[in-house]
Write an enzyme that holds these catalytic residues in place. Sequence first.
Site, PDB file in Angstrom:
ATOM      1  N   ASN A  39       0.836  -1.203   0.000  1.00 23.05           N
ATOM      2  CA  ASN A  39       0.000   0.000   0.000  1.00 23.05           C
ATOM      3  C   ASN A  39       0.871   1.253   0.000  1.00 23.05           C
ATOM      4  O   ASN A  39       1.975   1.280   0.556  1.00 23.05           O
ATOM      5  CB  ASN A  39      -1.019   0.002   1.152  1.00 23.05           C
ATOM      6  CG  ASN A  39      -0.424  -0.249   2.518  1.00 23.05           C
ATOM      7  OD1 ASN A  39       0.607  -0.885   2.664  1.00 23.05           O
ATOM      8  ND2 ASN A  39      -1.087   0.260   3.537  1.00 23.05           N
ATOM      9  N   GLU A  41       0.229   5.190   0.739  1.00 23.20           N
ATOM     10  CA  GLU A  41      -0.724   6.203   1.191  1.00 23.20           C
ATOM     11  C   GLU A  41      -0.309   7.596   0.715  1.00 23.20           C
ATOM     12  O   GLU A  41       0.774   7.794   0.155  1.00 23.20           O
ATOM     13  CB  GLU A  41      -0.838   6.128   2.720  1.00 23.20           C
ATOM     14  CG  GLU A  41      -1.402   4.769   3.140  1.00 23.20           C
ATOM     15  CD  GLU A  41      -1.662   4.634   4.630  1.00 23.20           C
ATOM     16  OE1 GLU A  41      -1.177   5.468   5.419  1.00 23.20           O
ATOM     17  OE2 GLU A  41      -2.366   3.666   4.989  1.00 23.20           O
ATOM     18  N   GLU A  52      -2.994  -4.672  -3.102  1.00 22.29           N
ATOM     19  CA  GLU A  52      -3.493  -5.502  -4.205  1.00 22.29           C
ATOM     20  C   GLU A  52      -3.447  -4.723  -5.523  1.00 22.29           C
ATOM     21  O   GLU A  52      -3.121  -5.275  -6.576  1.00 22.29           O
ATOM     22  CB  GLU A  52      -4.945  -5.936  -3.935  1.00 22.29           C
ATOM     23  CG  GLU A  52      -5.118  -6.815  -2.711  1.00 22.29           C
ATOM     24  CD  GLU A  52      -5.399  -6.024  -1.444  1.00 22.29           C
ATOM     25  OE1 GLU A  52      -4.829  -4.929  -1.257  1.00 22.29           O
ATOM     26  OE2 GLU A  52      -6.183  -6.524  -0.625  1.00 22.29           O
ATOM     27  N   CYS A  83     -10.213  -5.200   0.673  1.00 27.30           N
ATOM     28  CA  CYS A  83     -11.324  -4.244   0.738  1.00 27.30           C
ATOM     29  C   CYS A  83     -12.242  -4.459  -0.473  1.00 27.30           C
ATOM     30  O   CYS A  83     -11.891  -5.168  -1.433  1.00 27.30           O
ATOM     31  CB  CYS A  83     -10.794  -2.813   0.786  1.00 27.30           C
ATOM     32  SG  CYS A  83     -10.209  -2.192  -0.805  1.00 27.30           S
ATOM     33  N   CYS A  86     -10.741  -3.641  -3.861  1.00 25.75           N
ATOM     34  CA  CYS A  86      -9.733  -4.623  -4.292  1.00 25.75           C
ATOM     35  C   CYS A  86     -10.383  -5.923  -4.730  1.00 25.75           C
ATOM     36  O   CYS A  86      -9.883  -6.594  -5.638  1.00 25.75           O
ATOM     37  CB  CYS A  86      -8.717  -4.861  -3.178  1.00 25.75           C
ATOM     38  SG  CYS A  86      -7.579  -3.472  -3.028  1.00 25.75           S
TER      39      CYS A  86
HETATM   40  N1  THU Z   1      -5.271  -1.712   2.562  1.00 26.67           N
HETATM   41  C1  THU Z   1      -4.708  -2.482   1.576  1.00 26.67           C
HETATM   42  O1  THU Z   1      -3.592  -2.207   1.095  1.00 26.67           O
HETATM   43  N2  THU Z   1      -5.418  -3.560   1.148  1.00 26.67           N
HETATM   44  C2  THU Z   1      -6.624  -3.926   1.629  1.00 26.67           C
HETATM   45  O2  THU Z   1      -7.271  -4.804   1.083  1.00 26.67           O
HETATM   46  C3  THU Z   1      -7.140  -3.296   2.852  1.00 26.67           C
HETATM   47  C4  THU Z   1      -6.571  -1.957   3.135  1.00 26.67           C
HETATM   48  C5  THU Z   1      -4.527  -0.529   3.024  1.00 26.67           C
HETATM   49  C6  THU Z   1      -5.137   0.779   2.599  1.00 26.67           C
HETATM   50  C7  THU Z   1      -4.574   1.719   3.642  1.00 26.67           C
HETATM   51  O3  THU Z   1      -3.290   2.154   3.209  1.00 26.67           O
HETATM   52  C8  THU Z   1      -4.408   0.840   4.877  1.00 26.67           C
HETATM   53  O4  THU Z   1      -4.464  -0.500   4.413  1.00 26.67           O
HETATM   54  C9  THU Z   1      -5.462   1.059   5.941  1.00 26.67           C
HETATM   55  O5  THU Z   1      -6.737   0.968   5.414  1.00 26.67           O
END
Ligand code: THU
Length: 130
Positions: A39, A41, A52, A83, A86
Amino acid sequence: MDLFKAAITVRENAYAPYSDFQVGAAVRTISGKVFTGCNVENVAYPEGTCAEAGAIAAMIAAGEFEIAEILVVAGGASKVSPCGGCRQKIAEFAKADTPVYMADLAGDIEESTIGGLLPAGFGKEHLEVK
Ligand code: THU
């Protein structure tokens, strides 16, 4: 499991200063190649991207389109689950029975399928004109 190793390794590079929730993902395509993502941000929160999404982008950039299996790993009280967005992204390049593995940092892995995680999802068939 090599997918777990790939995902937990790339998770180290996650850029998550706002949530402090690092996620790693590893996709194996039908050719056997593995692509990873973490991830990323952003100070403008909605601009962040999931692990993902990064793994899928790397897969597409390499000219591959079919996910054979995918694993996601993160810390937290329970195993990370992709999520909603994703799930839709995975479904684009997978079959309903494509395995989705959800792991914790200790390497404990739960298995589902993308069809199980995204039942009755929006699919290509919905774009067809009557
Ligand atoms: N996150 C992911 O990378 N994948 C997921 O399926 C769930 C959430 C990340 C997004 C954000 O940077 C952090 O987790 C908290 O939500």
